[in-house]
Design an enzyme around this catalytic site. Structure first.
Site, mmCIF file in Angstrom:
data_model
loop_
_atom_site.group_PDB
_atom_site.id
_atom_site.type_symbol
_atom_site.label_atom_id
_atom_site.label_comp_id
_atom_site.label_asym_id
_atom_site.label_seq_id
_atom_site.Cartn_x
_atom_site.Cartn_y
_atom_site.Cartn_z
ATOM 1 N N LEU A 105 0.903 -1.147 0.000
ATOM 2 C CA LEU A 105 0.000 0.000 0.000
ATOM 3 C C LEU A 105 0.942 1.196 0.000
ATOM 4 O O LEU A 105 1.737 1.345 0.937
ATOM 5 C CB LEU A 105 -0.886 -0.031 1.250
ATOM 6 C CG LEU A 105 -2.125 0.859 1.281
ATOM 7 C CD1 LEU A 105 -3.035 0.583 0.087
ATOM 8 C CD2 LEU A 105 -2.895 0.653 2.573
ATOM 9 N N ASP A 106 0.917 2.003 -1.048
ATOM 10 C CA ASP A 106 1.984 2.988 -1.202
ATOM 11 C C ASP A 106 2.004 4.025 -0.084
ATOM 12 O O ASP A 106 1.037 4.190 0.660
ATOM 13 C CB ASP A 106 1.963 3.635 -2.602
ATOM 14 C CG ASP A 106 0.706 4.435 -2.874
ATOM 15 O OD1 ASP A 106 -0.032 4.724 -1.922
ATOM 16 O OD2 ASP A 106 0.468 4.767 -4.046
ATOM 17 N N LYS A 107 3.111 4.721 0.024
ATOM 18 C CA LYS A 107 3.377 5.605 1.160
ATOM 19 C C LYS A 107 2.314 6.679 1.370
ATOM 20 O O LYS A 107 1.918 6.942 2.515
ATOM 21 C CB LYS A 107 4.762 6.259 0.976
ATOM 22 C CG LYS A 107 5.268 7.007 2.194
ATOM 23 C CD LYS A 107 6.709 7.451 1.982
ATOM 24 C CE LYS A 107 7.268 8.152 3.219
ATOM 25 N NZ LYS A 107 8.690 8.535 3.043
ATOM 26 N N SER A 109 -0.796 6.474 0.803
ATOM 27 C CA SER A 109 -2.108 5.855 1.012
ATOM 28 C C SER A 109 -2.220 5.297 2.424
ATOM 29 O O SER A 109 -1.220 5.061 3.102
ATOM 30 C CB SER A 109 -2.339 4.737 -0.002
ATOM 31 O OG SER A 109 -2.217 5.220 -1.322
#
Length: 251
Positions: A105-107, A109
């Protein structure tokens, strides 16, 4: 006796040490030993064998796995390499047992991500052909049009491919829900960018049958019923995937 033998990479995966792919790399590098001897790739081990990585014994406590549902805050990075990233998920949770995240889960998000020491379930969930549903709530920088909803749902060209058809629902003027069965890098952000929208906030609220129900920065263990249903879904998805809901996802 042969029934108790399992491949070395599966042993390390079930022990929660790493994924099978990572185990193959360790074996190939000669960092794994069985009873003090460096094995060949594909070697099988028995319950009586002593398996070590870099000289430290790895025990396979198959039935004592940890399964966590974590609400990742914005700014935390989903990596197990604590040397590279200061704000990494492992240091943030500080769990007393070695665990690793399933997927990313990207930074920028936030929201639901699983962590476990069960390498076998990692492989099943990450298998792209399994079409596991992941649900997100997204806000964008300008009013959402019906054209935007339809184009998001029917597939957007990004990263030299076209995204799979998916379920998209407008919640208010700037917010929509999207249910993906794909895991392309920064997929939702790239889809929105292609349609000239910019993501303001992105939260994952469901993975398969597990709902996000803990505060930001907190985690909980899966319930027995959740784990049972999850394993049932995984067992089914390794055969033939049949969508059970959201018929708008039809091809």
């Amino acid at each position: 006796m042969n029934e108790n033998l399992i491949r070395l990479n599966k042993y390390l995966s079930e022990a929660g040490y790493c994924s099978r792919r990572a185990a193959d790399k360790l074996i190939d590098a000669g960092r794994v030993t069985i009873n003090g001897e460096v094995p060949e790739m594909g070697t099988k081990v028995s319950p009586d064998d002593v398996v070590c990585v870099d000289g430290k014994e790895v025990k396979n406590n198959k039935n004592k796995f940890v399964y966590l549902a974590f609400n990742k805050p914005i700014g935390i990075v989903c990596t197990t390499d604590t040397r590279v990233e200061k704000d990494n998920i492992i240091d943030f949770i500080n769990y007393p047992k070695r665990i690793f995240p399933i997927g990313r889960l990207d930074k920028p998000s936030e929201g639901l991500i699983f962590l476990t020491d069960d390498g076998d379930i990692v492989n099943k969930i990450l298998r792209a052909s399994n079409n596991h549903e992941k649900e997100y709530i997204v806000t964008v920088d300008k009013p959402i049009s019906q054209t935007f909803i339809e184009r998001m749902a029917n597939g957007v060209p990004i990263m030299d491919t076209v995204t799979k058809k998916c379920y998209v629902e407008k919640l208010d003027s700037h917010t929509f829900k999207i249910i993906l069965t794909q895991g392309l890098n920064r997929q939702i952000r790239r889809m929105c960018e292609y349609l000239n929208y910019e993501v303001q906030t992105l939260k994952r609220v469901r993975i398969m049958n597990i709902l996000l129900d803990v505060p930001v920065g907190k985690y909980r263990e899966f319930t027995d019923s959740e784990l049972k249903e999850l394993n049932t879904l995984l067992e089914e998805s390794t055969k033939t995937f049949v969508p059970k809901s959201h018929s708008r996802r039809s091809k």
